[in-house]
Design a protein around this motif. Structure first.
Motif, PDB file in Angstrom:
ATOM      1  N   ARG A   1      -6.794 -33.714  49.281  1.00 47.69           N
ATOM      2  CA  ARG A   1      -7.427 -34.904  48.691  1.00 47.69           C
ATOM      3  C   ARG A   1      -8.892 -34.632  48.392  1.00 47.69           C
ATOM      4  O   ARG A   1      -9.389 -34.963  47.311  1.00 47.69           O
TER       5      ARG A   1
ATOM      6  N   THR B   1       3.260 -33.539  50.312  1.00 46.66           N
ATOM      7  CA  THR B   1       3.694 -34.884  50.687  1.00 46.66           C
ATOM      8  C   THR B   1       5.216 -34.990  50.668  1.00 46.66           C
ATOM      9  O   THR B   1       5.833 -35.552  51.587  1.00 46.66           O
TER      10      THR B   1
ATOM     11  N   ASP C   1      -3.828 -40.477  53.854  1.00 49.83           N
ATOM     12  CA  ASP C   1      -2.826 -39.418  53.850  1.00 49.83           C
ATOM     13  C   ASP C   1      -1.575 -39.850  54.608  1.00 49.83           C
ATOM     14  O   ASP C   1      -0.448 -39.591  54.167  1.00 49.83           O
TER      15      ASP C   1
ATOM     16  N   LEU D   1       0.248 -42.274  52.462  1.00 54.60           N
ATOM     17  CA  LEU D   1       0.947 -41.609  51.358  1.00 54.60           C
ATOM     18  C   LEU D   1       2.295 -41.058  51.823  1.00 54.60           C
ATOM     19  O   LEU D   1       3.323 -41.259  51.161  1.00 54.60           O
TER      20      LEU D   1
ATOM     21  N   ALA E   1      -0.860 -47.189  49.713  1.00 54.79           N
ATOM     22  CA  ALA E   1      -1.262 -45.788  49.550  1.00 54.79           C
ATOM     23  C   ALA E   1      -2.187 -45.626  48.348  1.00 54.79           C
ATOM     24  O   ALA E   1      -3.159 -44.864  48.399  1.00 54.79           O
TER      25      ALA E   1
ATOM     26  N   ASP F   1      -6.305 -40.749  43.599  1.00 50.59           N
ATOM     27  CA  ASP F   1      -5.117 -39.922  43.829  1.00 50.59           C
ATOM     28  C   ASP F   1      -3.981 -40.312  42.882  1.00 50.59           C
ATOM     29  O   ASP F   1      -3.546 -41.471  42.888  1.00 50.59           O
TER      30      ASP F   1
ATOM     31  N   PRO G   1       0.297 -41.404  44.597  1.00 47.87           N
ATOM     32  CA  PRO G   1       0.959 -42.698  44.780  1.00 47.87           C
ATOM     33  C   PRO G   1       1.575 -43.238  43.492  1.00 47.87           C
ATOM     34  O   PRO G   1       2.601 -43.935  43.531  1.00 47.87           O
TER      35      PRO G   1
END
Length: 342
Positions: free
Chosen positions: A66, A78, A104, A107, A137, A144, A147
């Motif tokens: 991240r 993930t 995290d 996620l 998330a 990010d 998601p």
């Protein structure tokens, strides 16, 4: 006479296979050395620790991705962590208890919830229940794109209307215009719900590949479209040359990556699958050599309940096909022509 000639050809083909197949094992790892879905050197320690109930290495790994905006790595890690948590989630529960707002952990929780919902007989209802987890998330890590990839998968499962999908897609590409996972999810959505024909899916994938720099994983998007097309069984609406062009693009991508590396392994496994469908034996054998020990569940699990066994069978089959095409007194390095793989 015709029967005699057919028998003679069969005998010659068998002789070629017997003579050349052992030689074609050069560069291929033994069957017992092939691994299914092996993690890379960063993910491996996190999975080992998770198996012991320790979430810290996973937390540090995802925090690093991240912080460095390593979105492709973040997405893949993930998925793998959530897959592990399907059967062993104590470490994730402990992580969430200790850090309930950790982006995290949120996620991985969202990915896990969507995966569990997909496996449920009440898929659509269960998926609708995961919406707030995906939103949490996304809110925890505004930059990010992962998601939003999960949200695109969610939209496919709930059969969300195209307008809703487009809104999600806009949010995804705003964060990462070339994110591979988001593009694959979009392509799968379009194909699954009939919002685009196979030709239009190829158009989408090819345009994304054209816009991406050389060496980008997005170069494999047309290959994904080709696989979906071949898997559908409807092989009448796309020119075969288009499938070959997708494979050629993926071959160039594979050639630019290190041999026997877990990172490009899934792309290479998918490439082999498409090359087999096109009867491109020599190129498929070269890809098996580049794959090394790294078999992946996708795409083999799409056609078999034993993905590792299907991988090994396919590898053996390619060696036989190439061997049968080499002249009896020729060498295993002779370039074979294209045939058909059943």
């Amino acid at each position: 006479m015709v029967r005699t000639m057919s028998l003679l050809r069969a005998l010659i083909s068998t002789a070629r296979m017997v003579r050349h197949t052992p030689l074609l094992a050069d560069g291929l790892v033994p069957d017992n050395a092939v691994l299914l879905d092996a993690p890379d050197e960063r993910l491996g320690p996190a999975l080992v620790a998770a198996a012991l109930g320790d979430h810290e290495p996973a937390a540090k790994l995802l925090a690093t991705t991240r912080g460095a905006a390593e979105w492709e790595h973040r997405d893949r890690y993930t998925v793998r962590l959530a897959s592990f948590a399907l059967s062993r989630d104590e470490w994730l529960a402990d992580w969430l208890a200790r850090a309930p707002h950790d982006p995290d952990a949120l996620l991985v929780r969202a990915e896990l919830a969507v995966r569990r919902a997909w496996q449920s007989p009440a898929r659509a209802e269960r998926l609708r229940e995961t919406g707030p987890l995906i939103a949490a998330a996304a809110e925890a890590a505004p930059d990010d794109p992962v998601p939003w990839r999960i949200a695109l998968d969610h939209a496919r499962g709930t059969r969300a209307p195209h307008t809703a999908f487009e809104a999600l897609w806009e949010q995804a590409v705003r964060r990462s215009a070339r994110h591979y996972g988001c593009h694959v999810s979009a392509l799968t959505y379009l194909s699954a719900h009939g919002y685009g024909s196979h030709r239009e899916c190829f158009d989408f994938a090819e345009q994304a590949a054209e816009d991406a720099p050389m060496g980008s994983t997005a170069q494999a998007l047309p290959l994904t479209a080709a696989f979906a097309y071949l898997l559908s069984g409807d092989t009448s609406c796309v020119r075969p040359e288009r499938i070959d062009e997708a494979a050629d693009r993926a071959i160039a991508l594979s050639a630019a990556c290190p041999t026997a590396d877990p990172w490009p392994a899934e792309t290479r496994n998918l490439l082999v699958h498409v090359l087999l469908a096109r009867g491109r034996w020599t190129e498929a054998l070269a890809e098996f050599r580049r794959i090394g020990p790294y078999a992946t569940s996708f795409p083999w699990a799409s056609v078999s309940d034993d993905p590792l066994g299907r991988f090994l069978d396919a590898r053996d089959g390619v060696r036989l096909e190439v061997a049968a095409m080499i002249p009896l007194r020729g060498r295993a390095g002779h370039r074979a022509s294209r045939g058909h793989y059943a």
